[in-house]
Design a protein around this motif. Structure first.
Motif, short mmCIF file in Angstrom:
data_model
loop_
_atom_site.label_atom_id
_atom_site.label_comp_id
_atom_site.label_asym_id
_atom_site.label_seq_id
_atom_site.Cartn_x
_atom_site.Cartn_y
_atom_site.Cartn_z
N LEU A 91 2.75 -13.36 -7.34
CA LEU A 91 3.93 -13.84 -7.79
C LEU A 91 5.04 -12.63 -7.92
N ARG A 92 4.79 -11.55 -7.87
CA ARG A 92 5.70 -10.39 -7.57
C ARG A 92 6.35 -10.43 -6.20
N TYR A 93 5.54 -10.69 -5.19
CA TYR A 93 5.94 -10.93 -3.98
C TYR A 93 6.96 -12.04 -3.91
N ARG A 94 6.77 -13.18 -4.49
CA ARG A 94 7.64 -14.30 -4.32
C ARG A 94 8.89 -14.05 -5.05
N TYR A 95 8.73 -13.58 -6.35
CA TYR A 95 10.12 -13.08 -6.88
C TYR A 95 10.88 -12.17 -6.17
N GLU A 96 10.26 -11.17 -5.38
CA GLU A 96 11.15 -10.33 -4.67
C GLU A 96 11.71 -11.02 -3.39
#
Length: 553
Positions: free
Chosen positions: A43-48
């Motif tokens: 999720l952090r990857y998609r947020y970034e």
């Protein structure tokens, strides 16, 4: 039931169904959602991705952890122009150089033993740390039996288009030719209806002194290739002919436009944008004075009769093959009246992928095509600069704002759309303005005229117009510069307010003159012509992913 009353596991399942931009908005609206997303690498990857204006690449065996770390390093490198790899070339002119479709090309003319001439084309694949690396980088060399005037490459289609000008010995039309070739073999592309497309210009025979013809632009967008040919008159203006051709069918839907067309780009296969001066000979201003530039064709050449100008326009054309060419489908965006004195206006290239382009195989992530900017640079004479403007300005708007027009002709007044764009005053000596997604890159030579090369210096500027990145950018306001070119570099980074948009400006100063600059999603390419040679430095952002993978194993 409220989302906030659900267990963390259920919230994670819900968030995993969101596309990146929606996830970003959820995180901005709730500290709880943000903390949940931050605790999950995927999720952090998609947020970034959404924060950086990027999209996830094709599926691969790279884990979300590796992709996230690579994205964070890429994200930190651009704002401070902190490159992690450098490649150098030294080339002896005369030659033509440039960057297109993540390749550096060099074309030069050579003398054969029999006294004839032959062109040699070399293409160098540029390094990218957003994908699994080919080692070594690919380099191709081809012998070309004609004069190369322009090179355009679309790696998503393995397409290379070479443009030449043919000057006949008899009194017939000067011809521009496009060759549709496979990028790796230099043979006819398998999807091309024919090897070569010929465009007969409106100019004939030998040109008189003081006139020249050049190929100004070659643009590839899916099945459409655009070509502009320009006639320049010494101490005068120029006229341009623009043709669009479907290289898959090569002819049945060829479109042709003539006039004082300054610059063009193809937004998608249905939408063409042209920056031009109106050339309606019957239009007059309020004083009754003609406001157009006309051309008179005589036996010895083409001559300009200038009788004033109206402000330039941005014209959007529907080029959909479903519509017959005689059907008018044009939307014109007017520019301020005070811009009628503009001496040069062009669309600056954007090197990020177009909406119709396929992502590079193996890419971890790439710029979101829906976030691309259209950037128009304008230059005014020193004595006729409009109030509130510098001599060089950049007009910037979202490419998605320009949609194909409906039937008929429509004029959009400046006061109707001025709020949809931004205007930036650039330094008087700004050159080489280019766009990379939502970033603007340009340089200026700051030495006073007449100073020696040793005393000269240049500055590289980068403006980041991604509104989501401001909070992160403020955390790296001042960073040491890694740049070196036989002398010290200084990097100054500041966050500057501009209307409702805030952007990052990075200035880098070096000790020697920069002749030109190119920019891609991964690199800045600097050219320095000195003592009969051209030095090229290719500075690439982001660490080598192979090093990162080894560190995780």
């Amino acid at each position: 039931m409220s989302l906030f009353k659900l267990s963390k596991e259920l919230v994670l399942l819900i968030l995993e169904e969101l596309e990146p931009v929606s996830l970003l908005r959820f995180c901005q609206a709730s500290h709880l959602i943000h903390s949940v997303a931050a605790s999950c690498t995927a999720l952090r990857y998609r947020y970034e991705l959404a924060l950086c204006g990027m999209r996830d690449g094709p599926p691969s065996n790279r884990s979300p952890r590796v992709r996230l770390e690579q994205l964070l390093n890429y994200k930190r490198g651009w704002p401070t122009l902190a490159w992690s790899s450098e490649d150098r070339l030294r080339i002896t002119p005369p030659t033509i150089l440039g960057v297109t479709g993540r390749f550096l090309y060099q074309a030069s003319e050579n003398t054969l033993p029999n006294g004839l001439f032959q062109w040699t084309l070399q293409i160098y694949e540029l390094r990218s740390f957003r994908s699994a690396l080919a080692d070594p980088l690919r380099h191709c060399r081809f012998n070309i039996p004609f004069d190369i005037r322009q090179v355009a490459i679309d790696p998503s289609q393995d397409l290379m288009v070479l443009a030449e000008l043919y000057f006949p010995t008899n009194n017939s039309a000067i011809t521009a030719r496009l060759h549709f070739l496979n990028l790796w073999t230099c043979h006819q592309h398998h999807r091309a209806a024919q090897l070569r497309f010929q465009f007969h210009t409106d100019w004939w025979g030998a040109l008189p002194p003081g006139q020249r013809i050049l190929i100004q632009q070659v643009v590839i967008c899916g099945s459409v290739v655009g070509l502009s040919v320009r006639l320049e008159v010494e101490e005068g203006e120029a006229t341009t002919e623009l043709v669009l051709v479907n290289w898959h069918t090569s002819g049945p839907r060829t479109r042709r436009y003539s006039g004082d067309l300054l610059s063009f780009d193809i937004i998608n296969e249905s939408c063409l944008v042209v920056v031009s001066h109106p050339d309606d000979e019957d239009d007059e201003d309020g004083s009754g004075e003609s406001v157009v530039t006309t051309w008179e064709k005589r036996p010895d050449g083409l001559y300009m009769n200038e009788r004033g100008k109206r402000p330039p326009q941005i014209n959007v054309y529907d080029i959909n093959d479903a519509h017959d060419p005689p059907t008018p489908r044009i939307r014109s965006y007017e520019l301020p009246e005070s811009w009628s004195t503009v001496s040069l206006m062009r669309i600056s290239p954007n090197s990020s992928p177009r909406v119709n382009a396929e992502p590079t195989p193996g890419a971890f992530f790439y710029s979101d095509p829906s976030q691309r900017l259209l950037v128009i640079s304008a230059e005014f004479p020193p004595e006729a600069t409009p109030p509130g403007c510098s001599r060089n300005i950049a007009l910037v708007l979202d490419e998605s704002f320009l949609q194909p027009p409906g039937p008929g002709e429509e004029i959009v007044r400046w006061n109707q759309w001025r709020s949809r764009c931004m205007i930036f005053n650039l330094p008087d000596r700004a050159e080489g303005l280019q766009a990379v997604g939502r970033r603007l890159v340009f340089f200026e030579n700051v030495a006073e005229p007449g100073h020696s090369t040793v005393d000269s210096s240049s500055r590289v500027h980068m403006l980041d117009l991604n509104p989501y990145a401001v909070d992160f950018l403020q955390s790296i306001v001042r960073s040491p510069s890694p740049w070196r070119w036989n002398g010290p570099w200084t990097t100054i980074t500041t966050v500057v307010p501009r209307r409702s948009t805030r952007y990052i400006r990075t200035s880098t100063v070096e000790a020697y003159n920069i002749t030109w600059i190119d920019a891609t999603e991964d690199s800045i390419i600097l050219y320095n012509e000195c003592e009969g040679q051209t030095s090229i430095r290719i500075l690439t952002f982001g660490p080598d992913p192979r090093t990162m993978i080894r560190s995780h194993t």
